[in-house]
Design a protein around this motif. Structure first.
Motif, mmCIF file in Angstrom:
data_model
loop_
_atom_site.group_PDB
_atom_site.id
_atom_site.type_symbol
_atom_site.label_atom_id
_atom_site.label_comp_id
_atom_site.label_asym_id
_atom_site.label_seq_id
_atom_site.Cartn_x
_atom_site.Cartn_y
_atom_site.Cartn_z
ATOM 1 N N CYS A 1 0.855 -1.183 0.000
ATOM 2 C CA CYS A 1 0.000 0.000 0.000
ATOM 3 C C CYS A 1 0.889 1.230 0.000
ATOM 4 C CB CYS A 1 -0.879 -0.027 1.254
ATOM 5 S SG CYS A 1 -1.781 1.489 1.613
ATOM 6 N N VAL A 2 0.485 2.226 -0.763
ATOM 7 C CA VAL A 2 1.131 3.533 -0.660
ATOM 8 C C VAL A 2 0.078 4.509 -0.158
ATOM 9 C CG1 VAL A 2 2.345 5.391 -1.859
ATOM 10 C CG2 VAL A 2 2.723 3.011 -2.534
ATOM 11 N N TYR B 1 0.763 3.598 13.719
ATOM 12 C CA TYR B 1 1.132 5.006 13.851
ATOM 13 C C TYR B 1 2.504 5.095 14.471
ATOM 14 C CZ TYR B 1 1.281 9.710 15.829
ATOM 15 O OH TYR B 1 1.667 10.985 16.171
ATOM 16 N N ASN B 2 3.308 5.995 13.961
ATOM 17 C CA ASN B 2 4.622 6.243 14.539
ATOM 18 C C ASN B 2 5.453 4.962 14.594
ATOM 19 O OD1 ASN B 2 6.486 8.059 15.594
ATOM 20 N ND2 ASN B 2 5.878 7.668 17.708
ATOM 21 N N ASN B 3 5.366 4.217 13.522
ATOM 22 C CA ASN B 3 6.155 2.990 13.350
ATOM 23 C C ASN B 3 5.825 1.871 14.317
ATOM 24 O OD1 ASN B 3 7.743 3.435 11.035
ATOM 25 N ND2 ASN B 3 9.021 4.849 12.197
ATOM 26 N N GLU C 1 4.385 -3.472 8.289
ATOM 27 C CA GLU C 1 5.672 -2.801 8.262
ATOM 28 C C GLU C 1 5.571 -1.568 7.394
ATOM 29 O OE1 GLU C 1 10.254 -4.430 7.875
ATOM 30 O OE2 GLU C 1 8.807 -5.032 6.353
ATOM 31 N N ARG C 2 6.367 -0.565 7.792
ATOM 32 C CA ARG C 2 6.517 0.601 6.929
ATOM 33 C C ARG C 2 8.010 0.629 6.579
ATOM 34 N NH1 ARG C 2 4.066 4.971 4.857
ATOM 35 N NH2 ARG C 2 4.865 7.058 5.249
ATOM 36 N N PRO C 3 8.382 -0.063 5.532
ATOM 37 C CA PRO C 3 9.804 -0.288 5.245
ATOM 38 C C PRO C 3 10.547 0.965 4.795
ATOM 39 C CG PRO C 3 8.446 -1.202 3.489
ATOM 40 C CD PRO C 3 7.504 -0.756 4.568
ATOM 41 N N ASP C 4 9.796 1.928 4.271
ATOM 42 C CA ASP C 4 10.429 3.173 3.847
ATOM 43 C C ASP C 4 9.427 4.295 4.065
ATOM 44 O OD1 ASP C 4 9.938 1.776 0.627
ATOM 45 O OD2 ASP C 4 8.599 3.152 1.649
ATOM 46 N N GLY C 5 9.682 5.448 3.511
ATOM 47 C CA GLY C 5 8.805 6.578 3.788
ATOM 48 C C GLY C 5 7.485 6.557 3.067
ATOM 49 N N THR D 1 3.075 -2.203 4.350
ATOM 50 C CA THR D 1 2.833 -3.561 3.878
ATOM 51 C C THR D 1 2.134 -4.414 4.925
ATOM 52 O OG1 THR D 1 4.993 -4.333 4.634
ATOM 53 C CG2 THR D 1 4.868 -3.492 2.382
ATOM 54 N N LEU D 2 1.377 -5.376 4.426
ATOM 55 C CA LEU D 2 0.761 -6.411 5.255
ATOM 56 C C LEU D 2 1.322 -7.747 4.796
ATOM 57 C CD1 LEU D 2 -1.485 -7.327 7.316
ATOM 58 C CD2 LEU D 2 -2.991 -7.543 5.339
ATOM 59 N N LYS D 3 1.916 -8.474 5.720
ATOM 60 C CA LYS D 3 2.467 -9.783 5.399
ATOM 61 C C LYS D 3 1.638 -10.857 6.086
ATOM 62 C CE LYS D 3 6.975 -10.597 5.766
ATOM 63 N NZ LYS D 3 8.280 -10.967 6.402
ATOM 64 N N ILE D 4 1.296 -11.873 5.322
ATOM 65 C CA ILE D 4 0.673 -13.067 5.898
ATOM 66 C C ILE D 4 1.685 -14.183 5.738
ATOM 67 C CG2 ILE D 4 -1.360 -14.548 5.965
ATOM 68 C CD1 ILE D 4 -2.860 -12.405 4.343
#
Lengths: 117, 111
Positions: free
Chosen positions: A23-24, A50-52, A68-72, A76-79
């Motif tokens: 997702c972006v 929120y806030n990582n 996860e928010r891997p970058d700015g 992502t959602l991982k199953i």
């Protein structure tokens, strides 16, 4: 107009495989969410972020799920090991978290249809 | 338990008629949202209702909120085919930004 985008639009995977849904969110938004909707059923909250870190999560969001928010820009959602019952439409949403005019509005992406076979 | 209940779940009506969709919720909240979803599509925000007695209107749709009764209504006036969709209400309890959703009302409007 800024919008939430999601990729892929449709993901087919075999039971037991790991999937990552991307997702972006809208660029100045700070709160991020995942919801799912099993075909023909209601929308269910999975997690807010929120806030990582995770702010809230539902009972559905068990150890098989992670975010996860891997970058700015990406969220992502991982199953980890998909099950048949994970087949659903997964919606990402974002919000700037402000209460302008008393409104805290979440903006939804187009969704990723996950099919587990 | 946080619950949001909608009724009816399915509604088939003729163009030109009026009807109301109801949304009840279990615990105090001052924020209720109505969304529209077309088949296979995402969720489009229609209304945000913030306080008791709030009423909002957009075209043929009008939404209201009674926080004392924990009830919101979505009223359709002189329905047209383009309004065919599934309508969801969602409630934000406790300001934690988590939306709890009703089951949705599938609305079919026949020409």
């Amino acid at each position: 107009e800024p919008e939430v985008t999601q990729t892929p639009s449709h993901q087919v995977t075999q039971m037991g495989q790991e999937v990552i849904l991307r997702c972006v969110p809208i660029s100045n938004h700070l709160y991020f969410y995942w919801y799912r909707q099993i075909l023909g059923q209601k929308v269910e909250f999975l997690v807010s972020f929120y806030n990582n870190e995770i702010s809230e999560k539902s009972e559905i969001f068990d150890d098989q799920f992670s975010v996860e928010r891997p970058d700015g820009s990406n969220f992502t959602l991982k199953i980890r090991s998909t099950k048949l019952e994970d087949s659903a439409m997964y919606f990402c949403a974002s919000s700037d978290g402000s209460w302008q005019g008393g409104v805290h509005e979440q903006y939804f992406g187009p969704g990723t249809r996950l099919t587990v076979t | 338990e946080l619950k949001v209940e909608q009724n009816p779940l399915f509604l088939s009506m003729q163009e030109g008629k009026n009807y109301t969709i109801y949304c009840n919720y279990s615990t105090t909240s001052d924020r209720l949202y109505w969304y529209r979803q077309d088949p296979g599509k995402s969720l489009e925000s229609l209304f945000v209702l913030l306080s008791n007695g709030a009423v909002k209107q957009e075209g043929r749709l009008m939404a209201s909120l009674d926080t004392k009764a924990r009830l919101s209504t979505l009223h359709i006036t002189a329905a047209v085919h383009d309004l065919s969709a599934t309508y969801f209400c969602a409630v934000d309890f406790d300001s934690n930004y988590q939306l709890i959703w009703g089951a949705g009302t599938k609305l079919i409007i026949k020409p």
